[in-house]
Scaffold this active site. Sequence first.
Site, mmCIF file in Angstrom:
data_model
loop_
_atom_site.group_PDB
_atom_site.id
_atom_site.type_symbol
_atom_site.label_atom_id
_atom_site.label_comp_id
_atom_site.label_asym_id
_atom_site.label_seq_id
_atom_site.Cartn_x
_atom_site.Cartn_y
_atom_site.Cartn_z
ATOM 1 N N CYS A 11 -3.950 26.453 -19.986
ATOM 2 C CA CYS A 11 -4.056 27.569 -20.150
ATOM 3 C C CYS A 11 -4.288 28.288 -22.240
ATOM 4 C CB CYS A 11 -3.924 28.458 -19.094
ATOM 5 S SG CYS A 11 -4.110 29.716 -18.752
ATOM 6 N N HIS A 70 -4.208 25.193 -13.935
ATOM 7 C CA HIS A 70 -2.553 25.691 -13.734
ATOM 8 C C HIS A 70 -2.372 24.508 -12.953
ATOM 9 C CE1 HIS A 70 -1.051 28.483 -16.749
ATOM 10 N NE2 HIS A 70 -2.159 29.441 -16.380
ATOM 11 N N GLU A 94 0.609 22.696 -13.059
ATOM 12 C CA GLU A 94 2.141 23.308 -11.973
ATOM 13 C C GLU A 94 2.536 24.226 -11.025
ATOM 14 O OE1 GLU A 94 0.919 24.816 -15.083
ATOM 15 O OE2 GLU A 94 1.328 26.686 -15.303
#
Lengths: 279, 171
Positions: free
Chosen positions: A92, A222, A224
Amino acid sequence: MKNRPLVAVLQFPGSNCEYETASVVRESGMDSLIFRWNQWKELSDSAPDAFILPGGFAFQDRVRAGTVAAKEEIMDLVFNQAQSGKPVLGICNGAQILVESGLVPGWENGRIESALAANHIHGRSGYLSRWVFLRAKKRALRVSPWLGMIGNSAIPVPIAHAEGRFVFAEEDLHRVSKCAALVYCDENGVETADYPVNPNGSFMNLAGIMNKEGNVLALMPHPERAFWMWQIPPWVPGVWGDRRTSLNHDPALAVEKGPGELFFRSLAGYFGLLSREEV
Amino acid sequence: MTEVSIAVRLKAPDPAAMTALSTLKRINPATCPCSLERYDYWRFIKPGGGKVTVEKIVSHFHDIVNPNKQSWSFSDESGSLHSWDEELVWTEVLVTDKVDSISENWTEILRRNKYEVERVMYSVLWRLGFPSGTSIADARERTLALTVTSHRDHGLLANPISQNISLLDPV
């Protein structure tokens, strides 16, 4: 003496995903340390095996997202390590920094060849936070240390950005396909250029691009935030949503890995940490 | 009147301008300006009623000018807004997104609210102040070099892949 590969997670003023990113790296069997933007020497002395630039708003997105961080001295080190082949992932805001650093697409060393422009697609503009599906391109699966375990099917991962539309100069359009790493698609892996499958109007539906060697990956979604199965909403269509729904009220929900884990497991595989069965 | 433009700035020091200046000082110390100012720059194309209409828009929409923290002036009435330092040689450069949803959205908002404006265009105006004695030609050349981000070591204020860059006529 390092026992496990060390992944450096860089923290700029305004980064806000560094702790969860470092955490999922450790969950994937590697070491991770967070280095502040002014810890150039500490970072250099630690000789990391890979680098991650996490999400957030480095320097409050002042001037333009990613551009001030891209000029920081610590990025010289990342640039040189990337040139030597070390894996680098920008998530990002980290992707915006890599683009503004000239690390991706990297056709010519250090030249700024792309931009992550403001979201703009028929039906939507401005900041966007939603779940999308991604599919990796064949060459990227082969050459990128971050994508080896992704496979051919579509995976759900969340996005949260206002400037995520990959654009390129007219004279470079003919070679963009070579840097394509991940594209937006529907849950069946089918690409379309319409919202919401392509959420931001990105050229060629690009969600992530890489340098020509494949070791540097700039990724807008993202991973994660999709590392654990409990992070996946049950309403997400496709096999991942079905699996999530089946785990409702099951203690396994707390420990089962989600689709975002594949990015970090890929890196573990690249470092030879996985058994033959796991690969 | 085919176009009315306004420049809007923070009453307090602009943090983006301060960060940009400190970054430029670090990466391009030899060519860096002494002073850097940042403005929101709004162009109202074909406003029926000219400046009177634009004044009404500005006083109505606090997202364009928040009077608590910003001041503004028509761009052809300089002096009231600019921190004119006569010792410096000033240049101005306008940075505009090639595809700009801010402009599109504001054009639509004004249309919905029955304001007679054909189009709104939003840009960022950077004013760079160079040491006295700098020739205009040199100041303009430096301004372009500091603005156009063509390489990781060159330029900061605009990415030419996604933004248009206009160096304005000498102040």
